[in-house]
Structures are given as C-alpha cells and as structure tokens.
Design an enzyme around this catalytic site. Structure first.
Site, short mmCIF file in Angstrom:
data_model
loop_
_atom_site.label_atom_id
_atom_site.label_comp_id
_atom_site.label_asym_id
_atom_site.label_seq_id
_atom_site.Cartn_x
_atom_site.Cartn_y
_atom_site.Cartn_z
CB SER A 288 38.78 28.50 -5.78
OG SER A 288 37.47 28.49 -5.95
CG ASP B 60 36.32 29.44 1.90
OD1 ASP B 60 35.18 29.86 1.36
OD2 ASP B 60 37.09 28.98 1.16
CG HIS C 267 37.73 30.95 -1.46
ND1 HIS C 267 37.33 29.60 -1.31
CD2 HIS C 267 37.93 31.23 -2.81
CE1 HIS C 267 37.43 29.03 -2.55
NE2 HIS C 267 37.53 29.85 -3.47
#
Length: 462
Positions: free
Chosen positions: A139, A360, A438
């Site tokens: 991320s 995601d 994610h």
C-alpha cells in the site's frame, strides 16, 4: 503472547531510538529469527497508511501466527515468512503504532533517513552485520520501501546496508488518485460487475463519464507494451474535476448494494466480521466485550510496548507535518517513486517485485501497470512485452489440510493452480495475483510465499 496457546519460538520486540542520545523518538519493532535453516539475511516488512502499524502484517499477513477477522483465536501460520528468513516488522514513521515521538518529517527522504539510523542501531543491539537486506511492504509502503531502499544504497556500506532486493504489494508508486484510481476504476467495475450488481442505466452513465473524462482514451493509448511514450503529468482535483470522480461514485453506490462493501477486497459480503485490529476503521464492528488486541495491557507488557500509547491500526493524526491521516499524500512532498527512487532500487539490485491483487479497488491492477509503463529503468521505458506467463502454485494448502481430512474431502488440499500472471524484464518482476484483495499475504498466502522465495533467490521464477 496472550491468547496464543502454542510456542511461537524465539521473538523480540520493543523500542529502538532513531538517535542514540535521544530516547524520546524511537521506532517500535518485532523481530523474529527464522524457524528454518539459519540465514545471513533479514527481511523488513512495512505496512502503509501513511501511519498504519506493521503489526497488522505481523498478526494477519506473514507472521509466525495469525488471527484473522471472524475467527475465535490465533492459529499457527504455515506460510509464515519466518520459515524462510529472519523477519523484522517496524512501526514507522514516528507517529505510527507503538512508535514514540512527535512527527517532524515532510518528505520520504526524511523518514527514510530516520529509518536508516534506527536500523543501524537495531543491528548493533542484535549483533547483526553483513546481512543481506530485503525491504518489503504494501500500500503506502509503495512509497516507503523504495525510498528506504534507495537510502540504504546511498550509504555505500555493505557492512550495515547490503540491500539485495525489494518487494511491494498494491503500492502507491505513481500519481495515486489519477493513475491508480480514477483511470482504471470503470474497467475494474466491468470486470467485476457481478460483485457490484449495478443496474444497466447506472452502468451506462458511468461508461459515458469514463469516455467523456478521457479515461478510456488514456488507457487505450498508454496501457500498451511497449509504451508509446511518457505519460503527461496528471493530478486529480476533487474540486474542479468533481464530475469525473468515478472512483467515489462507484464506491459510494457499492455501499447501497452491499452495506458491508470493502474497497480493499470487493468480493467480501455481509456479515461484518470482528477484526482484532479494528480495521478498516470505516466498517468497525466491535461485539460486546471485545477489545483491540494490541491495546490490551497484557499484550503491551508481553511486547515491551509503551503502555501509555493507545494503539490503533492506523494513526488518527498525520505522520507528515501538514498532512492528513490516511492515504492522502498531503504533507509528503516527495516525488512519486516511479520518477527516480524505484528505478534506482531496480538498477541497484536487479531483484524487485511489484504485485497487485485483482480484487483490490483502492489500488487497482491496471493502475499499477499504467504506473510501470510510465517508469524508465535500465535504459528503457516500461515493459517491452505484455505480461502473460502464468503463475502456477503447486504447493498444497497447508492451512486447511486437517479441516479437509476431517470432513472427508480427499484431494481438496491439493495444489492451488494458476493464480496469476508473472513478467520479468531488466531486474523488475511483475506479479498479478488472482482472487486477492489489498493485503495479499492475508488473502493469498501461498502465492505470496512464492513471491518471497523469488525475492530471496530461492527460485528463478514464480
């Protein structure tokens, strides 16, 4: 460790100062030597945010034990990265998790410089020298990892900073709001239409905006192999470009169809599951009597964590001066990693893996590919050939094999099969991961275990 009713092995944790003469600014760490064959290497894991604790990775992604949402208790993790390598999870920058001090940084260069100091102090405490170093994360750590890696290369000190590779999952590496969100979001919706269940008229409205706002033309022109050229600098303005905010339109409408919609993994449905880290904050469900695991006094004592700190998965205050808490980059004035530091790391190691999970929506697969196609490394712009080599995961399902046996499902714990697409050019490995949100080590641990094997040079392909 409270609630962990089995031996987790050798494990250390606590605070290490950034500067030895200033104990008021320190980063919190958990360090676990490998449970496999001893190796002279260390793999660092960083969560993103900015301001999100790496203890999420430790307890729900790649640690020795995991406690997943909706489960009664932690269990041993057969895909723990400690099987392969010495692991170090760090709460950074200052202001994140259990780390202490007042944030002072406005750039990745500053937080990377602080991390380099912390890491040398950590090595001296544990008597580590001449270890090969691998920096990994997900991320917003798509910014942390390249900048920290580049800072280590800049030290030109193999004794303490022998960087050998880096890995980032679903990373913020380009102009996040435009390239990795707005441009690819409608094609993402089309590919996963059965999970959203929007009516035909709304789909038609979104498609018209996708074309009118120039997103369709942008993808048609720049998501090609080899790329036609450098992409123009684009930044999404939420005031003047509000009519083209497809990402918000789609995510807001998704909650009307699925009240438990999770932008981090769009295939999740109701009911909400209690998460011992209380994440994501937008969908917190805390049953009566439940607590946030890392904010328990007994857990803090076990981890030598500062008891005066109220732990939260993601900081409620900005970790960059003048910024905001959350994924907005205000306060972080550094250039996007694709502009110079990520190419530097690729060229310095020839062992970098960038991966994205197909479920995601906060960072989308095509957005990350667009970013790569706008990056120049080792003399060329982007990938010259389209990724198409399958990732075949042959290892059995070690997590649930006993469950399958108890229910008489012979063979159900066999190989996983084709779970993505891989592509390697000029030192960079691309890995598209099927059926993952994610947090890839949480959602597809067998696949990410193979990614780590490649990063550590245990295998030549995925």
């Amino acid at each position: 460790m409270p609630e962990v009713h089995f031996d987790v092995g050798e494990l250390y944790s606590g605070l290490v100062p950034i500067d030895k003469d200033n104990q008021s600014r320190a980063l919190f760490f958990i360090f676990q030597p490998t449970t496999g064959e001893p190796v002279d290497e260390i793999t660092i894991w960083l969560n993103g945010g900015p301001g999100c604790s790496s203890l999420e990775g430790f307890i729900q992604e790649n640690g020795r034990f995991i406690w997943q949402p909706g489960t009664f208790a932690p269990v041993e993790n057969p895909y723990a990265w400690t099987n392969l390598t010495n692991m170090l999870w760090v709460d950074q920058p200052v202001g994140t998790g259990f780390s202490i001090g007042t944030p002072t940084a406005v750039s990745q260069e500053e937080t990377a410089a602080e991390f380099v100091k912390f890491f040398k102090n950590f090595q001296e405490i544990f008597g580590i020298k001449n270890f090969k170093i691998y920096v990994t994360g997900e991320s917003y750590a798509g910014r942390y990892v390249p900048y920290i890696s580049a800072a280590m290369l800049d030290q030109q000190d193999k004794e303490y900073y022998d960087l050998n590779g880096a890995l980032v999952y679903d990373p913020c590496i380009a102009q996040y709001d435009f390239t990795q969100q707005q441009v690819p979001v409608f094609p993402f919706l089309q590919e996963n239409a059965n999970m959203f269940n929007f009516n035909k008229s709304y789909m038609a409205e979104l498609e018209e905006l996708h074309k009118a706002c120039g997103y369709e033309d942008y993808i048609d022109k720049y998501l090609n192999f080899p790329p036609p050229g450098i992409q123009p600098p684009k930044m999404f303005n939420y005031t003047t470009d509000a009519k083209c905010d497809l990402f918000s339109m789609i995510s807001n409408e998704a909650f009307n169809v699925n009240p438990c919609f999770d932008v981090y993994e769009v295939n999740l449905m109701c009911p909400l599951l209690w998460d011992i880290t209380a994440f994501p904050t937008a969908l917190v469900y805390q049953p009566e009597g439940a607590t946030v695991y890392f904010d328990r006094k007994d857990v803090k004592r076990a981890l030598h964590a500062p008891e005066h700190v109220t732990w939260s998965e993601c900081s409620n205050e900005p970790v960059f001066v003048g910024g905001k808490a959350g994924p907005e980059q205000e306060g972080d004035i550094s250039a996007n990693p694709i502009e110079h530091v990520l190419p530097q790391v690729i060229e310095g190691t020839n062992r970098v893996l960038v991966s994205n999970g197909d479920y995601d929506m906060i960072i989308m697969t095509n957005g990350t590919l667009l970013a790569i196609q706008n990056m120049t490394w080792n003399g060329e712009l982007g990938f010259q050939s389209q990724p198409q080599t399958p990732i075949n995961i042959e290892m059995p399902d070690l997590m649930y094999k006993d469950v399958f046996k108890q229910n008489g499902e012979a063979g159900a714990d066999g190989p996983q099969g084709i779970m993505g697409i891989q592509h390697y050019e000029r030192g960079l490995m691309w890995a598209q991961t099927y059926q993952s949100g994610h947090m890839q080590p949480q959602y597809q641990p067998r696949v990410t275990y193979r990614h780590l094997e490649w990063l550590l040079r245990r295998v030549d392909s995925l």
